[in-house]
Write an enzyme that holds these catalytic residues in place. Structure first.
Site, short mmCIF file in Angstrom:
data_model
loop_
_atom_site.label_atom_id
_atom_site.label_comp_id
_atom_site.label_asym_id
_atom_site.label_seq_id
_atom_site.Cartn_x
_atom_site.Cartn_y
_atom_site.Cartn_z
CD GLU A 105 10.52 13.10 11.27
OE1 GLU A 105 9.43 12.71 11.72
OE2 GLU A 105 11.20 12.44 10.48
CB CYS A 141 13.32 9.26 7.96
SG CYS A 141 14.24 8.19 6.86
CD GLU A 147 13.86 0.91 8.52
OE1 GLU A 147 14.38 1.95 8.96
OE2 GLU A 147 14.44 -0.18 8.52
CE LYS A 180 -1.43 2.88 2.86
NZ LYS A 180 -1.37 4.05 1.96
#
Ligand code: NAP
Length: 484
Positions: free
Chosen positions: A386, A285, A251, A175
């Protein structure tokens, strides 16, 4: 299949969603519709899982070199079609075309590398406790893998999951992110062209990720969830997977410290910071989120970094010379603006940037000027969360102990960067940093042969290297009595 209208890939066939719904994929640089794709629901996800389950016995029992041949064919076709894949990637994600090409080719290398590794799924023979007994350990694929990928690397996150899964003998339902499903569908086209048996890889696109995700979690046929995305969704999926003890690879987000010591090659550090921070408009990331510079070189470093950042050219990724593209959407944009205004309110100074790009070339997209801040303090949101945008806060530090403590003061633990020419310091600091990956005098960290991944709330498991293959394999302990 026409260029602008895609379908689901299930059991080797192209299908519309059971509910008949579709949604639009737009270009974040222009707001234009690039294509439409089916809006799959739980029923489609179930059909894809069943197709993957149906294909599992055949795929997993193929000799390793035959699986490897299929994988190399997929690799070859991706490389041959790199221009088309890169262009579509830029249209759906916004990143500069050169970066898109790099992503497609780097992602393809996972297929090439894991094709080789297929042949090295070795078992073991263990000394037994009696003369009559033998102990063997087999390595077997975990089964059907449900893979969920994010929008920031629409191509390489797909191949990074598919490659080790296929090498291990698993079959896959993928997906992709709803903002960038096209790269995954083009890879499915290539998988079909390469002749992989129907059902080995299936792709379902949806704008209802929760419905498809619930099917992935509740369907007993799915034996592993492989996820790349935010820590928040990763935690939800890991909790859900626990109900059936499905294997997980996660992850997740990062908050990378980028540490420049006074003995560093400052030009190399500046170049590294630009690559690490502004690649993909800061939406990676592993991008540098907190730049720490030792006091004695802080002014010199900041001066050179400001110069380098001012040279970056913001624009549509399809245009020559663009080095920074748009942010993915309005929500990403708002988060960046909030981080900058919070920092300003608490006393940060804008060295360059700090505003939305305006003018006819920018007004229909989500363009934010590459930004550097100094006089930043540890309580600002930009130092705690972040940012996922082209903004770098610069802070100073006095000594190793202090910077290690501040760098580790986060729940994230994905990537860290240090710039130094001192060997002892390299060893001390790399060992003390609580991160899954540490780059020393380097700014890029994703190659097929090395274990990419994080610790703490940045995830579990690794992608890449022989370690990445382990995540798709189970051990089976066989105890054999010879005269039984
Ligand atoms: P996200 O919101 O977590 O989305 C990632 C994927 O999860 C998308 O496909 C999304 O679908 C899907 N998803 C969302 N809610 C779901 C649910 N309830 N059930 C099942 N699937 C669900 O993350 P993002 O904002 O797209 O990606 C950015 C994040 O990914 C950042 O935190 C970044 O650090 C992280 N990331 C980590 C790595 C790594 O290797 N560690 C690499 C790249 C990115 P929709 O698109 O439909 O929402």
């Amino acid at each position: 299949m026409s260029a602008g209208s895609f379908r689901l890939y299930i059991g080797g066939e192209w299908r519309d969603a059971a509910g008949g719904q579709r949604f639009e994929v737009t270009n974040p640089a222009t707001g234009e519709v690039v294509a439409t794709v089916p809006d799959a629901g739980a029923e489609d996800a179930r059909a894809a899982i069943e197709a993957a389950h149906g294909a599992f016995a055949g795929w997993s029992s193929l000799p390793a070199h035959v699986r490897a041949r299929y994988m190399r064919k997929v690799y070859d076709l991706i490389v041959r079609n790199v221009e088309r894949l890169a262009r579509v990637l830029t249209e759906e994600n916004g990143k500069p075309l050169a970066e898109a090409r790099g992503e497609v080719l780097n992602g393809a290398e996972y297929l090439n590398w894991y094709a080789e590794e297929t042949r090295r799924v070795y078992g073991e023979v263990i000394p037994s406790s009696s003369r009559r007994t033998r102990i063997w350990v087999l390595r077997q694929p975990v089964g059907v893998v449900a893979a969920i990928t994010p929008w920031n690397f629409p191509s390489s996150m797909v191949t990074r999951k598919i490659a080790p899964a296929l090498a291990a003998g698993c079959t896959v339902v993928l997906k992709p992110a709803e903002q960038t499903p096209l790269s995954a569908l083009l890879i499915a086209e290539i998988i079909q062209e390469a002749g992989l048996p129907p059902g080995v890889v299936n792709v379902v696109t949806t704008r209802d990720p929760a419905a498809v995700g619930r099917e992935f979690l509740s369907n007993q046929l799915v034996r592993k969830i492989s996820f790349t995305g935010s820590t928040e969704v990763g935690k939800y999926l890991a909790q859900g997977a626990a109900a059936q003890m499905k294997r997980v690879s996660m992850e997740l987000g990062g908050h990378a410290p980028f540490i420049v010591f006074e003995d560093a090659d400052l030009d190399a550090a500046v170049q590294g910071a630009v690559i690490s921070k502004f690649r993909n408009a800061g939406q990676t990331c592993i991008c540098a989120n907190r730049i720490y510079v030792q006091e004695s070189v802080a002014d010199a470093f900041a001066e050179r970094l400001v110069e380098a950042v001012r040279r970056l050219r913001v624009g549509n990724g399809l245009e020559d010379g663009t080095s920074v593209g748009p942010l993915i959407d309005e929500a990403a944009f708002i988060k960046v603006e909030e981080h900058v205004s919070d920092a300003r309110r608490r006393g940060a100074r804008v060295l360059t940037g700090g505003h939305r790009m305006s003018g006819p070339a920018f007004d229909r997209g989500f363009f934010y000027a590459p930004t550097l801040l100094d006089q930043v303090s540890d309580d600002m949101r930009i130092v705690r969360e972040e940012t996922f945008g082209p903004v770098a806060p610069i802070m100073t530090f006095r000594n190793e102990d202090e910077v290690i403590r501040r760098a580790n003061d986060t729940n994230y633990g994905l990537a860290a960067y240090i710039f130094t020419r001192n060997l002892g310091r390299t060893v001390r600091v790399s060992e003390a940093l609580e991160y899954g990956m540490v780059a020393v005098n380097d700014s890029l960290l994703a190659v097929p042969q090395a274990p990419f991944g994080g610790i703490k709330e940045s995830g579990v498991g690794r992608e890449g290297g022989r370690h990445g293959l382990d995540d798709y394999l189970e051990y089976k302990y066989l105890s054999v009595v010879l005269d039984g």
